[in-house]
Scaffold this motif. Structure first.
Motif, PDB file in Angstrom:
ATOM      1  N   GLU A 165       0.742  -1.109   0.049  1.00 45.86           N
ATOM      2  CA  GLU A 165       0.023   0.026  -0.219  1.00 45.86           C
ATOM      3  C   GLU A 165       0.871   1.126   0.090  1.00 45.86           C
ATOM      4  O   GLU A 165       1.114   1.813   1.092  1.00 45.86           O
ATOM      5  CB  GLU A 165      -0.800  -0.032   1.380  1.00 45.86           C
ATOM      6  CG  GLU A 165      -1.809  -1.216   1.231  1.00 45.86           C
ATOM      7  CD  GLU A 165      -2.738  -1.231   2.414  1.00 45.86           C
ATOM      8  OE1 GLU A 165      -2.542  -0.494   3.456  1.00 45.86           O
ATOM      9  OE2 GLU A 165      -3.654  -2.023   2.472  1.00 45.86           O
ATOM     10  N   THR A 166       1.579   1.454  -1.099  1.00 41.58           N
ATOM     11  CA  THR A 166       2.368   2.598  -1.268  1.00 41.58           C
ATOM     12  C   THR A 166       2.142   3.100  -2.564  1.00 41.58           C
ATOM     13  O   THR A 166       1.608   2.477  -3.525  1.00 41.58           O
ATOM     14  CB  THR A 166       3.944   2.247  -1.092  1.00 41.58           C
ATOM     15  OG1 THR A 166       4.199   1.237  -2.217  1.00 41.58           O
ATOM     16  CG2 THR A 166       4.389   1.615   0.029  1.00 41.58           C
ATOM     17  N   GLY A 167       2.648   4.397  -2.831  1.00 42.53           N
ATOM     18  CA  GLY A 167       2.659   5.191  -4.068  1.00 42.53           C
ATOM     19  C   GLY A 167       3.642   4.863  -4.945  1.00 42.53           C
ATOM     20  O   GLY A 167       3.540   5.004  -6.212  1.00 42.53           O
ATOM     21  N   MET A 168       4.619   4.147  -4.569  1.00 43.31           N
ATOM     22  CA  MET A 168       6.068   3.936  -5.290  1.00 43.31           C
ATOM     23  C   MET A 168       6.400   2.637  -4.849  1.00 43.31           C
ATOM     24  O   MET A 168       6.606   2.437  -3.596  1.00 43.31           O
ATOM     25  CB  MET A 168       6.891   5.219  -5.375  1.00 43.31           C
ATOM     26  CG  MET A 168       6.713   6.199  -5.636  1.00 43.31           C
ATOM     27  SD  MET A 168       7.633   7.640  -5.489  1.00 43.31           S
ATOM     28  CE  MET A 168       7.299   7.803  -3.741  1.00 43.31           C
ATOM     29  N   VAL A 169       7.068   1.577  -5.589  1.00 44.00           N
ATOM     30  CA  VAL A 169       7.720   0.525  -5.327  1.00 44.00           C
ATOM     31  C   VAL A 169       8.877   0.327  -5.927  1.00 44.00           C
ATOM     32  O   VAL A 169       8.769   0.595  -7.438  1.00 44.00           O
ATOM     33  CB  VAL A 169       6.803  -0.872  -5.382  1.00 44.00           C
ATOM     34  CG1 VAL A 169       7.636  -1.776  -4.862  1.00 44.00           C
ATOM     35  CG2 VAL A 169       5.540  -0.595  -4.778  1.00 44.00           C
ATOM     36  N   GLY A 170      10.272   0.028  -5.169  1.00 48.54           N
ATOM     37  CA  GLY A 170      11.369  -0.247  -6.145  1.00 48.54           C
ATOM     38  C   GLY A 170      11.669  -1.755  -5.903  1.00 48.54           C
ATOM     39  O   GLY A 170      11.608  -2.281  -4.850  1.00 48.54           O
ATOM     40  N   VAL A 171      11.874  -2.384  -6.799  1.00 55.38           N
ATOM     41  CA  VAL A 171      12.377  -3.906  -7.013  1.00 55.38           C
ATOM     42  C   VAL A 171      13.720  -3.856  -7.292  1.00 55.38           C
ATOM     43  O   VAL A 171      14.143  -3.555  -8.058  1.00 55.38           O
ATOM     44  CB  VAL A 171      11.416  -4.530  -7.740  1.00 55.38           C
ATOM     45  CG1 VAL A 171      11.617  -6.136  -7.833  1.00 55.38           C
ATOM     46  CG2 VAL A 171       9.937  -4.233  -7.567  1.00 55.38           C
ATOM     47  N   ASN A 172      14.578  -4.593  -6.201  1.00 58.11           N
ATOM     48  CA  ASN A 172      16.126  -4.570  -6.524  1.00 58.11           C
ATOM     49  C   ASN A 172      16.617  -3.195  -6.582  1.00 58.11           C
ATOM     50  O   ASN A 172      17.718  -3.299  -7.383  1.00 58.11           O
ATOM     51  CB  ASN A 172      16.085  -5.623  -7.384  1.00 58.11           C
ATOM     52  CG  ASN A 172      15.823  -7.051  -7.331  1.00 58.11           C
ATOM     53  OD1 ASN A 172      15.636  -7.425  -6.100  1.00 58.11           O
ATOM     54  ND2 ASN A 172      15.312  -7.590  -8.222  1.00 58.11           N
ATOM     55  N   GLU A 173      15.978  -2.232  -6.352  1.00 54.03           N
ATOM     56  CA  GLU A 173      16.232  -0.797  -6.749  1.00 54.03           C
ATOM     57  C   GLU A 173      15.840   0.062  -5.538  1.00 54.03           C
ATOM     58  O   GLU A 173      14.904  -0.057  -5.199  1.00 54.03           O
ATOM     59  CB  GLU A 173      15.795  -0.413  -8.018  1.00 54.03           C
ATOM     60  CG  GLU A 173      16.253   0.950  -8.414  1.00 54.03           C
ATOM     61  CD  GLU A 173      17.797   1.207  -8.352  1.00 54.03           C
ATOM     62  OE1 GLU A 173      18.201   1.988  -7.669  1.00 54.03           O
ATOM     63  OE2 GLU A 173      18.487   0.948  -9.410  1.00 54.03           O
TER      64      GLU A 173
END
Length: 480
Positions: A429-437
């Motif tokens: 539940e977030t506005g942004m997600v980083g995957v392996n970053e």
């Protein structure tokens, strides 16, 4: 050339002083950098009148000309990047290399919106009968009151100024009292680039007094804030009285989920470097580390080892990795969170105390092991150099604990499994997600949160939307 901008506000195209001033200090050693004016009501009224007049000029300025001026601001920022970065380090405390990165990211905002200024598109809609034309225009919302926090003293104002100018709005910016010099430098470069007088005004002084005065004015049509949740709630109340459009980028407490298939050592080293950037004073800083129990020991050991190798010191020293906290209040708040966690059973694996360095607000980069969700550091935004590390056993547990806060700005995931990556990005539940970053902020992508982390977006094509309104035109053709 003087290193610092004029010790004055920029109003109606001129630099304006006041009898009452406040001191700006270097957080690394306490030296006095400048004395800036405390805006009086008459100064704020002049800024508002100037913004109103500037809006009438700027909204009629052709998009290609607006684009040219925005590009000119970007060019001037880059041309004086070394000077700008040094001023920022002296004013806010971050290491010089990080300041240089922020300066270039600030230029990117003006570059990006120089292009977007020419792409404020409307549309036509097919009507129900042949004698009607339906048009939708995107028009500038009007003069903007912009408030930005001190942790990124150039980038945060730029995220508001650049899209507002691209859309055709004028802006009154309140420079953050803790680190005001960067916003004044932007005003200096904008003037040099040919921005008409009154289109950008920068005021300094007492935050609550300035916000009440600006938001209470009929001139202001839009309010934009990057700041804390309590400040956001107060500005929302002020804006409600005038039914003003509002964008809010508020606090965060970003979870980092490290799944069993991730490389724990690589993830730990990346996380440690990102966590302590700007001394942890970053709204999307990774701040709650939840690691699968199968790899938690390796992750924690590597994280603590990387942390212990970081050098704390004056940001002007090229060897410095972590500079001072910007204010004494932050130093006290950070140490209180560490003390609470230790009292509740957390283990200090690195740091855990202020640094014995003279003059500045230095705190050792801190790693806490054995944390539990009842500790304050797991519930409150730490906004400092603290890394609490806990463990989980199942995917559902990780997601549930990650979402169990009122914040929803950013989240991060480490996994080599595509299914896990997609499921996690969809359920956080977030506005942004980083995957392996972890370095996810960029001019061309929308930045913002959900829940108490706010609403509205800055960056990307979406960043222009909050500074425009849709005007619907229904045109009846004359009968043949």
């Amino acid at each position: 050339m003087n290193r610092f901008p004029p010790a004055a506000m920029h109003i109606a195209g001129a630099w304006r002083t006041a009898e009452r001033t406040f001191a700006v200090h270097n957080p690394a050693d306490g030296t006095r950098l400048a004395d800036l004016p405390v805006a009086r009501p008459e100064d704020l009224d002049l800024a508002l009148a100037s913004a109103g007049e500037g809006f009438q000029v700027w909204r009629r300025t052709q998009p290609w000309e607006r684009s040219r001026i925005l590009r000119g601001i970007a060019d001037r920022i880059r041309a004086q990047a070394e000077r700008f970065a040094l001023v920022m380090t002296l004013d806010q405390g971050k290491p010089l290399a990080q300041a240089e990165g922020e300066v270039l990211a600030t230029a990117d905002q003006f570059d990006w919106y120089a292009d977007e200024a020419r792409r404020v598109y409307g549309r036509t809609v097919e009507a129900r009968d042949p004698g009607t034309r339906i048009l939708v225009r995107r028009e500038p919302v009007g003069p903007v009151a912009a408030f930005a926090a001190w942790n990124f003293p150039a980038l945060l104002p730029a995220r508001k100024i650049a899209p507002a100018l691209a859309a055709g709005c004028s802006v009154v910016v309140m420079a953050p009292a803790e680190a005001p010099l960067s916003a004044l430098l932007i005003a200096e470069f904008a003037e040099q680039a040919g921005l008409p007088a009154g289109v950008l005004n920068v005021v300094t002084g007492d935050g609550p007094e300035i916000s009440r005065h600006l938001i209470g004015s009929d001139v202001i049509r839009k309010v934009s804030l990057t700041g804390s949740v309590p400040v956001g709630a107060e500005l929302l109340r002020l804006a409600a009285d005038g039914i003003k459009s509002v964008s809010m980028e508020l606090g965060g407490h970003a979870p980092v989920l490290v799944f069993a298939d991730a490389d724990p050592v690589r993830a730990a080293r990346l996380c440690a470097r990102a966590k302590f950037r700007n001394a942890g004073q970053v709204c999307i800083s990774p701040s709650r580390f939840l690691v699968h129990e199968q790899i938690a020991a390796a992750f924690t050991e590597a994280f603590a080892e990387e942390t212990r190798g970081l050098r704390v010191g004056d940001g002007r020293d090229p060897a410095t990795d972590v500079g001072p906290l910007t204010t004494a209040r932050r130093l006290e708040a950070v140490h209180a969170l560490v003390e609470d966690a230790v009292a509740r059973g957390a283990e200090v694996l690195a740091g855990g105390a202020p640094c014995d360095l003279p003059g500045g607000h230095y705190y050792r980069p801190t790693v806490l092991g054995g944390v539990s969700d009842d500790m304050r550091v797991m519930a409150e935004e730490p906004f400092g150099p603290i890394a609490p590390i806990g463990t989980f056993s199942t995917f559902d547990e990780a997601i549930g604990r990650a979402n169990a806060t009122p914040y929803g700005l950013a989240g991060f995931v480490f996994t080599d499994d595509l299914t896990t990556a997609f499921r996690a990005t969809e359920e956080l539940e977030t506005g942004m997600v980083g995957v392996n970053e972890l370095a996810i902020a960029t001019a061309e992508a929308p930045f913002g949160g959900v829940k108490q982390s706010g609403f509205g977006r800055e960056g990307g094509s979406e960043g222009l939307d909050d500074y425009t309104v849709a005007k619907y035109v229904n045109l009846r053709l004359r009968s043949a």
